[in-house]
Motif scaffolding. Structure first.
Motif, PDB file in Angstrom:
ATOM      1  N   UNK A  64       0.832  -1.180   0.000  1.00  0.00           N
ATOM      2  CA  UNK A  64       0.000   0.000   0.000  1.00  0.00           C
ATOM      3  C   UNK A  64       0.876   1.241   0.000  1.00  0.00           C
ATOM      4  N   UNK A  65       0.597   2.157  -0.908  1.00  0.00           N
ATOM      5  CA  UNK A  65       1.330   3.418  -0.949  1.00  0.00           C
ATOM      6  C   UNK A  65       0.823   4.344   0.142  1.00  0.00           C
ATOM      7  N   UNK A  66       1.743   5.086   0.735  1.00  0.00           N
ATOM      8  CA  UNK A  66       1.359   6.096   1.714  1.00  0.00           C
ATOM      9  C   UNK A  66       2.397   7.217   1.706  1.00  0.00           C
ATOM     10  N   UNK A  67       1.981   8.394   2.122  1.00  0.00           N
ATOM     11  CA  UNK A  67       2.878   9.533   2.243  1.00  0.00           C
ATOM     12  C   UNK A  67       3.332   9.607   3.700  1.00  0.00           C
ATOM     13  N   UNK A  68       4.651   9.677   3.904  1.00  0.00           N
ATOM     14  CA  UNK A  68       5.218   9.699   5.243  1.00  0.00           C
ATOM     15  C   UNK A  68       6.284  10.785   5.336  1.00  0.00           C
ATOM     16  N   UNK A  69       6.650  11.134   6.555  1.00  0.00           N
ATOM     17  CA  UNK A  69       7.823  11.966   6.797  1.00  0.00           C
ATOM     18  C   UNK A  69       9.037  11.046   6.736  1.00  0.00           C
ATOM     19  N   UNK A  70      10.125  11.537   6.130  1.00  0.00           N
ATOM     20  CA  UNK A  70      11.339  10.733   5.998  1.00  0.00           C
ATOM     21  C   UNK A  70      12.531  11.617   6.349  1.00  0.00           C
ATOM     22  N   UNK A  71      13.478  11.053   7.095  1.00  0.00           N
ATOM     23  CA  UNK A  71      14.623  11.834   7.533  1.00  0.00           C
ATOM     24  C   UNK A  71      15.631  10.911   8.204  1.00  0.00           C
ATOM     25  N   UNK A  72      16.581  11.520   8.912  1.00  0.00           N
ATOM     26  CA  UNK A  72      17.550  10.763   9.699  1.00  0.00           C
ATOM     27  C   UNK A  72      16.910  10.382  11.030  1.00  0.00           C
ATOM     28  N   UNK A  73      16.923   9.117  11.339  1.00  0.00           N
ATOM     29  CA  UNK A  73      16.316   8.657  12.581  1.00  0.00           C
ATOM     30  C   UNK A  73      16.963   9.241  13.818  1.00  0.00           C
ATOM     31  N   UNK A  74      18.294   9.348  13.804  1.00  0.00           N
ATOM     32  CA  UNK A  74      19.006   9.853  14.967  1.00  0.00           C
ATOM     33  C   UNK A  74      18.925  11.378  15.058  1.00  0.00           C
ATOM     34  N   UNK A  75      19.177  12.081  13.956  1.00  0.00           N
ATOM     35  CA  UNK A  75      19.258  13.548  13.976  1.00  0.00           C
ATOM     36  C   UNK A  75      17.901  14.229  14.095  1.00  0.00           C
ATOM     37  N   UNK A  76      16.868  13.676  13.467  1.00  0.00           N
ATOM     38  CA  UNK A  76      15.597  14.384  13.365  1.00  0.00           C
ATOM     39  C   UNK A  76      14.438  13.697  14.093  1.00  0.00           C
ATOM     40  N   UNK A  77      14.514  12.386  14.295  1.00  0.00           N
ATOM     41  CA  UNK A  77      13.408  11.660  14.919  1.00  0.00           C
ATOM     42  C   UNK A  77      13.750  11.117  16.307  1.00  0.00           C
ATOM     43  N   UNK A  78      14.914  11.454  16.845  1.00  0.00           N
ATOM     44  CA  UNK A  78      15.319  11.058  18.200  1.00  0.00           C
ATOM     45  C   UNK A  78      15.351   9.551  18.434  1.00  0.00           C
ATOM     46  N   UNK A  79      15.635   8.778  17.391  1.00  0.00           N
ATOM     47  CA  UNK A  79      15.828   7.337  17.576  1.00  0.00           C
ATOM     48  C   UNK A  79      17.275   7.115  18.015  1.00  0.00           C
ATOM     49  N   UNK A 128      11.720  15.507   5.186  1.00  0.00           N
ATOM     50  CA  UNK A 128      11.087  15.607   3.873  1.00  0.00           C
ATOM     51  C   UNK A 128       9.872  14.685   3.830  1.00  0.00           C
ATOM     52  N   UNK A 129       9.151  14.710   2.718  1.00  0.00           N
ATOM     53  CA  UNK A 129       8.004  13.826   2.526  1.00  0.00           C
ATOM     54  C   UNK A 129       8.314  12.852   1.401  1.00  0.00           C
ATOM     55  N   UNK A 130       7.778  11.655   1.537  1.00  0.00           N
ATOM     56  CA  UNK A 130       7.995  10.638   0.512  1.00  0.00           C
ATOM     57  C   UNK A 130       6.773   9.748   0.403  1.00  0.00           C
ATOM     58  N   UNK A 131       6.572   9.259  -0.825  1.00  0.00           N
ATOM     59  CA  UNK A 131       5.576   8.223  -1.059  1.00  0.00           C
ATOM     60  C   UNK A 131       6.311   6.895  -0.943  1.00  0.00           C
ATOM     61  N   UNK A 132       5.867   6.062  -0.029  1.00  0.00           N
ATOM     62  CA  UNK A 132       6.569   4.805   0.227  1.00  0.00           C
ATOM     63  C   UNK A 132       5.637   3.614   0.053  1.00  0.00           C
ATOM     64  N   UNK A 133       6.260   2.488  -0.256  1.00  0.00           N
ATOM     65  CA  UNK A 133       5.580   1.201  -0.254  1.00  0.00           C
ATOM     66  C   UNK A 133       6.427   0.290   0.618  1.00  0.00           C
ATOM     67  N   UNK A 134       5.787  -0.354   1.573  1.00  0.00           N
ATOM     68  CA  UNK A 134       6.512  -1.248   2.459  1.00  0.00           C
ATOM     69  C   UNK A 134       5.619  -1.703   3.592  1.00  0.00           C
ATOM     70  N   UNK A 135       6.250  -2.361   4.551  1.00  0.00           N
ATOM     71  CA  UNK A 135       5.485  -2.853   5.685  1.00  0.00           C
ATOM     72  C   UNK A 135       6.316  -2.778   6.958  1.00  0.00           C
ATOM     73  N   UNK A 136       5.624  -2.664   8.070  1.00  0.00           N
ATOM     74  CA  UNK A 136       6.277  -2.674   9.368  1.00  0.00           C
ATOM     75  C   UNK A 136       6.479  -4.108   9.820  1.00  0.00           C
ATOM     76  N   UNK A 137       7.736  -4.448  10.133  1.00  0.00           N
ATOM     77  CA  UNK A 137       8.077  -5.784  10.609  1.00  0.00           C
ATOM     78  C   UNK A 137       9.069  -5.623  11.754  1.00  0.00           C
ATOM     79  N   UNK A 138       8.708  -6.097  12.924  1.00  0.00           N
ATOM     80  CA  UNK A 138       9.591  -6.044  14.100  1.00  0.00           C
ATOM     81  C   UNK A 138      10.151  -4.648  14.347  1.00  0.00           C
ATOM     82  N   UNK A 139       9.288  -3.647  14.354  1.00  0.00           N
ATOM     83  CA  UNK A 139       9.660  -2.258  14.621  1.00  0.00           C
ATOM     84  C   UNK A 139      10.632  -1.664  13.601  1.00  0.00           C
ATOM     85  N   UNK A 140      10.610  -2.182  12.366  1.00  0.00           N
ATOM     86  CA  UNK A 140      11.380  -1.630  11.253  1.00  0.00           C
ATOM     87  C   UNK A 140      10.440  -1.482  10.061  1.00  0.00           C
TER      88      UNK A 140
END
Length: 80
Positions: free
Chosen positions: A1-16, A58-70
């Protein structure tokens, strides 16, 4: 399923912090996940001041799935 998401650096911008260094991540439903299948520099220099994922979200159209918190991505297209 396509969806629009925020995309960036996990450490620098999303505090992972479960990985060291800079890694590509997406934010889906206000939750950030590291991406597998693409690397942070696949879309240009991650540290570019104006477009790099370590400096901007940034914003991106992505296709994928969540598996084990990834987010396992099969397609990523930047929207802007």
């Amino acid at each position: 399923m396509k969806q629009i998401v925020a995309i960036s650096c996990g450490q620098c911008m999303f505090d992972l912090n479960s990985k060291k260094g800079c890694s590509l991540a997406v934010r889906v439903d206000n939750q950030a996940y590291f991406v597998e299948g693409f690397e942070i520099d696949d879309f240009g220099d991650a540290h570019d001041e104006h477009t790099g994922f370590c400096n901007v979200i940034r914003k991106a159209e992505v296709v994928g799935e969540l598996v084990n918190d990834k987010f396992i991505a099969s397609s990523i297209q930047l929207v802007e």
